[in-house]
Design an enzyme around this catalytic site. Structure first.
Site, PDB file in Angstrom:
ATOM      1  N   ALA A  10      37.471  38.015  27.530  1.00 41.59           N
ATOM      2  CA  ALA A  10      38.746  38.210  28.218  1.00 41.59           C
ATOM      3  C   ALA A  10      38.827  39.595  28.846  1.00 41.59           C
ATOM      4  O   ALA A  10      38.195  40.538  28.372  1.00 41.59           O
ATOM      5  CB  ALA A  10      39.890  38.039  27.223  1.00 41.59           C
ATOM      6  N   GLY A  11      39.608  39.691  29.890  1.00 40.83           N
ATOM      7  CA  GLY A  11      39.871  40.995  30.500  1.00 40.83           C
ATOM      8  C   GLY A  11      41.318  41.010  30.928  1.00 40.83           C
ATOM      9  O   GLY A  11      41.679  40.386  31.922  1.00 40.83           O
ATOM     10  N   HIS A  12      42.164  41.660  30.153  1.00 41.26           N
ATOM     11  CA  HIS A  12      43.588  41.698  30.467  1.00 41.26           C
ATOM     12  C   HIS A  12      43.934  43.063  31.047  1.00 41.26           C
ATOM     13  O   HIS A  12      43.726  44.084  30.411  1.00 41.26           O
ATOM     14  CB  HIS A  12      44.413  41.413  29.200  1.00 41.26           C
ATOM     15  CG  HIS A  12      44.208  40.019  28.682  1.00 41.26           C
ATOM     16  ND1 HIS A  12      44.480  39.628  27.399  1.00 41.26           N
ATOM     17  CD2 HIS A  12      43.746  38.909  29.299  1.00 41.26           C
ATOM     18  CE1 HIS A  12      44.207  38.339  27.252  1.00 41.26           C
ATOM     19  NE2 HIS A  12      43.750  37.888  28.392  1.00 41.26           N
ATOM     20  N   THR A  13      44.449  43.047  32.267  1.00 38.02           N
ATOM     21  CA  THR A  13      44.721  44.307  32.952  1.00 38.02           C
ATOM     22  C   THR A  13      46.212  44.615  32.925  1.00 38.02           C
ATOM     23  O   THR A  13      47.023  43.755  33.252  1.00 38.02           O
ATOM     24  CB  THR A  13      44.251  44.215  34.422  1.00 38.02           C
ATOM     25  OG1 THR A  13      42.904  43.773  34.421  1.00 38.02           O
ATOM     26  CG2 THR A  13      44.346  45.555  35.130  1.00 38.02           C
ATOM     27  N   GLN A  68      42.058  33.535  28.314  1.00 40.35           N
ATOM     28  CA  GLN A  68      41.605  32.448  29.196  1.00 40.35           C
ATOM     29  C   GLN A  68      42.786  31.563  29.651  1.00 40.35           C
ATOM     30  O   GLN A  68      43.914  32.008  29.616  1.00 40.35           O
ATOM     31  CB  GLN A  68      40.512  31.600  28.533  1.00 40.35           C
ATOM     32  CG  GLN A  68      39.175  32.306  28.396  1.00 40.35           C
ATOM     33  CD  GLN A  68      39.072  33.184  27.164  1.00 40.35           C
ATOM     34  OE1 GLN A  68      39.447  32.799  26.077  1.00 40.35           O
ATOM     35  NE2 GLN A  68      38.544  34.374  27.323  1.00 40.35           N
ATOM     36  N   THR A  80      30.599  34.305  30.505  1.00 38.23           N
ATOM     37  CA  THR A  80      30.661  35.754  30.685  1.00 38.23           C
ATOM     38  C   THR A  80      29.522  36.453  29.931  1.00 38.23           C
ATOM     39  O   THR A  80      29.437  37.663  29.935  1.00 38.23           O
ATOM     40  CB  THR A  80      32.008  36.304  30.175  1.00 38.23           C
ATOM     41  OG1 THR A  80      32.090  36.025  28.773  1.00 38.23           O
ATOM     42  CG2 THR A  80      33.190  35.659  30.889  1.00 38.23           C
ATOM     43  N   LYS A 126      49.664  41.383  31.923  1.00 38.02           N
ATOM     44  CA  LYS A 126      50.809  42.088  32.506  1.00 38.02           C
ATOM     45  C   LYS A 126      52.121  41.515  31.970  1.00 38.02           C
ATOM     46  O   LYS A 126      53.038  42.262  31.619  1.00 38.02           O
ATOM     47  CB  LYS A 126      50.745  41.936  34.034  1.00 38.02           C
ATOM     48  CG  LYS A 126      51.831  42.661  34.745  1.00 38.02           C
ATOM     49  CD  LYS A 126      51.771  42.416  36.236  1.00 38.02           C
ATOM     50  CE  LYS A 126      53.163  42.559  36.779  1.00 38.02           C
ATOM     51  NZ  LYS A 126      53.285  42.194  38.158  1.00 38.02           N
ATOM     52  N   PRO A 169      32.776  37.751  41.836  1.00 38.06           N
ATOM     53  CA  PRO A 169      33.867  37.274  42.712  1.00 38.06           C
ATOM     54  C   PRO A 169      34.406  35.958  42.167  1.00 38.06           C
ATOM     55  O   PRO A 169      33.648  35.107  41.719  1.00 38.06           O
ATOM     56  CB  PRO A 169      33.183  37.050  44.069  1.00 38.06           C
ATOM     57  CG  PRO A 169      31.728  37.010  43.805  1.00 38.06           C
ATOM     58  CD  PRO A 169      31.461  37.715  42.494  1.00 38.06           C
ATOM     59  N   ARG A 170      35.733  35.820  42.164  1.00 38.16           N
ATOM     60  CA  ARG A 170      36.323  34.568  41.693  1.00 38.16           C
ATOM     61  C   ARG A 170      36.411  33.579  42.847  1.00 38.16           C
ATOM     62  O   ARG A 170      36.646  33.980  43.988  1.00 38.16           O
ATOM     63  CB  ARG A 170      37.722  34.815  41.138  1.00 38.16           C
ATOM     64  CG  ARG A 170      37.687  35.719  39.924  1.00 38.16           C
ATOM     65  CD  ARG A 170      39.100  36.001  39.390  1.00 38.16           C
ATOM     66  NE  ARG A 170      39.039  36.980  38.313  1.00 38.16           N
ATOM     67  CZ  ARG A 170      39.906  37.966  38.123  1.00 38.16           C
ATOM     68  NH1 ARG A 170      40.922  38.121  38.946  1.00 38.16           N
ATOM     69  NH2 ARG A 170      39.769  38.798  37.121  1.00 38.16           N
ATOM     70  N   ASP A 205      42.757  34.440  34.080  1.00 30.83           N
ATOM     71  CA  ASP A 205      43.036  35.496  35.064  1.00 30.83           C
ATOM     72  C   ASP A 205      44.377  35.295  35.773  1.00 30.83           C
ATOM     73  O   ASP A 205      44.538  35.708  36.923  1.00 30.83           O
ATOM     74  CB  ASP A 205      41.912  35.596  36.112  1.00 30.83           C
ATOM     75  CG  ASP A 205      40.549  35.689  35.476  1.00 30.83           C
ATOM     76  OD1 ASP A 205      40.405  36.470  34.524  1.00 30.83           O
ATOM     77  OD2 ASP A 205      39.632  34.961  35.900  1.00 30.83           O
ATOM     78  N   GLY A 217      47.210  36.634  34.908  1.00 30.55           N
ATOM     79  CA  GLY A 217      48.092  37.789  34.764  1.00 30.55           C
ATOM     80  C   GLY A 217      48.856  37.757  33.445  1.00 30.55           C
ATOM     81  O   GLY A 217      49.977  38.263  33.350  1.00 30.55           O
ATOM     82  N   LYS A 218      48.226  37.194  32.427  1.00 29.99           N
ATOM     83  CA  LYS A 218      48.879  37.103  31.110  1.00 29.99           C
ATOM     84  C   LYS A 218      49.102  38.481  30.499  1.00 29.99           C
ATOM     85  O   LYS A 218      50.093  38.724  29.834  1.00 29.99           O
ATOM     86  CB  LYS A 218      48.031  36.271  30.131  1.00 29.99           C
ATOM     87  CG  LYS A 218      47.839  34.848  30.557  1.00 29.99           C
ATOM     88  CD  LYS A 218      46.888  34.116  29.643  1.00 29.99           C
ATOM     89  CE  LYS A 218      45.457  34.594  29.750  1.00 29.99           C
ATOM     90  NZ  LYS A 218      44.766  34.296  30.998  1.00 29.99           N
TER      91      LYS A 218
HETATM   92  P1  IMP Z   1      32.630  32.041  28.004  1.00 29.47           P
HETATM   93  O1  IMP Z   1      34.027  31.995  27.508  1.00 29.47           O
HETATM   94  O2  IMP Z   1      32.101  33.421  28.232  1.00 29.47           O
HETATM   95  O3  IMP Z   1      31.713  31.178  27.193  1.00 29.47           O
HETATM   96  O4  IMP Z   1      32.627  31.353  29.471  1.00 29.47           O
HETATM   97  C1  IMP Z   1      32.927  29.975  29.656  1.00 29.47           C
HETATM   98  C2  IMP Z   1      33.729  29.758  30.940  1.00 29.47           C
HETATM   99  O5  IMP Z   1      35.008  30.360  30.783  1.00 29.47           O
HETATM  100  C3  IMP Z   1      33.109  30.402  32.184  1.00 29.47           C
HETATM  101  O6  IMP Z   1      33.434  29.600  33.316  1.00 29.47           O
HETATM  102  C4  IMP Z   1      33.823  31.734  32.287  1.00 29.47           C
HETATM  103  O7  IMP Z   1      33.847  32.224  33.604  1.00 29.47           O
HETATM  104  C5  IMP Z   1      35.214  31.322  31.810  1.00 29.47           C
HETATM  105  N1  IMP Z   1      35.969  32.442  31.238  1.00 29.47           N
HETATM  106  C6  IMP Z   1      35.836  32.990  30.015  1.00 29.47           C
HETATM  107  N2  IMP Z   1      36.710  33.991  29.842  1.00 29.47           N
HETATM  108  C7  IMP Z   1      37.429  34.057  30.976  1.00 29.47           C
HETATM  109  C8  IMP Z   1      38.514  34.884  31.388  1.00 29.47           C
HETATM  110  O8  IMP Z   1      39.016  35.745  30.671  1.00 29.47           O
HETATM  111  N3  IMP Z   1      38.978  34.652  32.650  1.00 29.47           N
HETATM  112  C9  IMP Z   1      38.468  33.669  33.453  1.00 29.47           C
HETATM  113  N4  IMP Z   1      37.471  32.882  33.103  1.00 29.47           N
HETATM  114  C10 IMP Z   1      36.954  33.069  31.864  1.00 29.47           C
END
Ligand code: IMP
Length: 426
Positions: A39-42, A223, A128, A18, A303-304, A13, A15-16
């Protein structure tokens, strides 16, 4: 043969997305190397906000060819709906290619992810729940189904039947869960396959051809390196290698073809899920950072956790990944703080620790050794060059450069595409 790797230097998270979108303006290809729909890239543009999970963040640049590399694990339903969603918004996806070697995330992986998390109880990783861990486990234990299997219905039928059967034994025998049905899953996969069929190619050939032709290729990691399966905070990690080495492997790029490694770091720390975070802020400053930084998961809405910049972890990822340049994002979030902490070590009782230990129990009760710097109490969101940043913000950048041993090349001052300072900009 210039390849640039864009990787997260913390816990994801950063900001990759962007940065990848911005640098893609001067590239011809963006290859996603690892991870899956976790992943969630905004990317925020004049045409709205785009939330990407599997599609590389270069997709909003019409001239860029986007590649999903062999190191990615693909949930086909998610990928197809993401591509359809982009097409509905007028985005050209005709330049997309998908590795025939990429592994699939199947419904039983997601279910196992949930069940395994439940079984860990208070030691849960906080995944996730997208099935990534079980899918990578199958890949490593050589049970996985790959994109190439989708293209041959008879091969798919045979391999899927074996896997559904095996997984049903685990689901029922270990977890007492109802079995999954083979036929509807098989038919759904066949239908979804028709959508991606024209995109499936040996992407390592496409990527190598581009590099040989001297094209600018960006490799995008998902990640962050502190979630790396080898050097992250195991077991609170993801199941792939979001590192420079992992980027090469997942994208089909040789280390000798890499020109630069951009480590993307937030100006503070966040992490989602479990695991130690000695520099965590559990007070109102942490909440202020969460609100100002919009620190909620893109996909999960969780929430992070927030904290001061953890220079111990950041220095480790900078060194292990040979970071040649830093992108420091979200510095505007700190605009309102009177002073800003940097965590330069962990204290456990009388001991002082200056690296991230393998055994996380060693961090039980750890407190951060903080160095405080004066804040700048000024809005930085309109700055478009380093010269426009307040002196205290420049001092903060310099402090991070010293600790990480690399220059800050980019500075993020807000979520919009334009809110990015490129050091070369006078
Ligand atoms: P998984 O990748 O869903 O197995 O999650 C394993 C760990 O990586 C957990 O702590 C997730 O919150 C974290 N994680 C996985 N993908 C992301 C991401 O894109 N951003 C932030 N944390 C991530």
């Amino acid at each position: 043969m210039p390849a640039t790797i864009i990787m997260g230097g913390q816990w994801g998270d950063e900001g990759k997305g962007k940065l990848t979108d911005a640098l893609a303006a001067n590239a011809t290809m963006v290859v996603r190397a690892n991870g899956g729909s976790n992943a969630g890239h905004t990317v925020q543009t004049r045409n709205g906000t785009f939330k990407l999970r599997l599609v590389p963040s270069g997709i909003l640049n019409p001239h860029v060819r986007c590649v999903i590399g062999a190191g990615v694990v693909i949930d086909l339903g998610t990928l197809v709906s993401e591509l359809r969603g982009l097409q509905d918004r007028g985005i050209d996806t005709s330049g997309m290619t998908i590795s025939d070697r990429a592994h699939l995330v199947l419904p039983f992986h997601k279910r196992l992810d949930e069940l395994e998390e439940k079984r860990r109880e208070q030691d849960e990783i906080g995944t996730t729940l997208n099935g990534n861990g079980p899918a990578y486990a199958d890949k490593a234990s050589r049970h996985g189904l790959r994109v190439c299997d989708l293209l041959r219905p008879e091969i798919l039928r045979r391999k899927l039947a074996i896997e559904v059967d095996a997984k049903n034994q685990t689901l029922a025998g270990v977890f007492g869960d109802p079995p999954l049905e083979f036929q509807p899953l098989y038919e759904e996969l066949l239908e979804l396959t028709e959508f991606i069929r024209p995109m499936v190619v040996p992407t390592e050939v496409v990527v190598q051809d581009a590099l040989q032709a001297g094209e600018q290729v960006i490799v995008e990691c998902a990640q962050g390196a502190m979630l790396d399966i080898d050097y992250g905070t195991y077991p609170y990690v993801t199941s792939s290698s979001p590192t420079a080495a992992g980027a090469c492997q997942g994208a089909g790029v040789a280390p000798s073809q890499v020109e630069s490694v951009i480590g993307v770091y937030k100006a503070y720390s966040t992490r989602v899920g479990g695991g130690p975070m000695p520099a965590e802020l559990l007070d109102e400053t942490g909440e202020l950072i969460r609100v100002r930084g919009r620190e909620w998961g893109v996909n999960t809405g969780r929430p992070r956790r927030t904290g001061w910049f953890d220079a111990v972890a950041a220095r480790q990822t900078s060194r292990l990944n040979g970071v040649t340049g830093i992108a420091l994002t979200l510095i505007d979030v700190l605009d309102v703080l009177e002073e800003i902490g940097i965590c330069d070590g962990y204290r456990v009782g009388e001991r002082s620790i200056s690296h991230v230990p393998a055994l996380l129990d060693e961090l039980d009760g750890a407190t951060p050794a903080l160095t405080f710097m004066p804040g700048w109490s000024e809005d930085t969101s309109a700055a478009r060059s380093l010269a426009e940043l307040p002196p205290n913000a420049l001092a903060y950048l310099a402090a991070i450069e010293t600790r990480l041993g690399a220059p800050v090349q980019y500075v993020g001052v807000g979520p919009d595409r334009e809110q990015l300072i490129d050091r070369r900009q006078k």
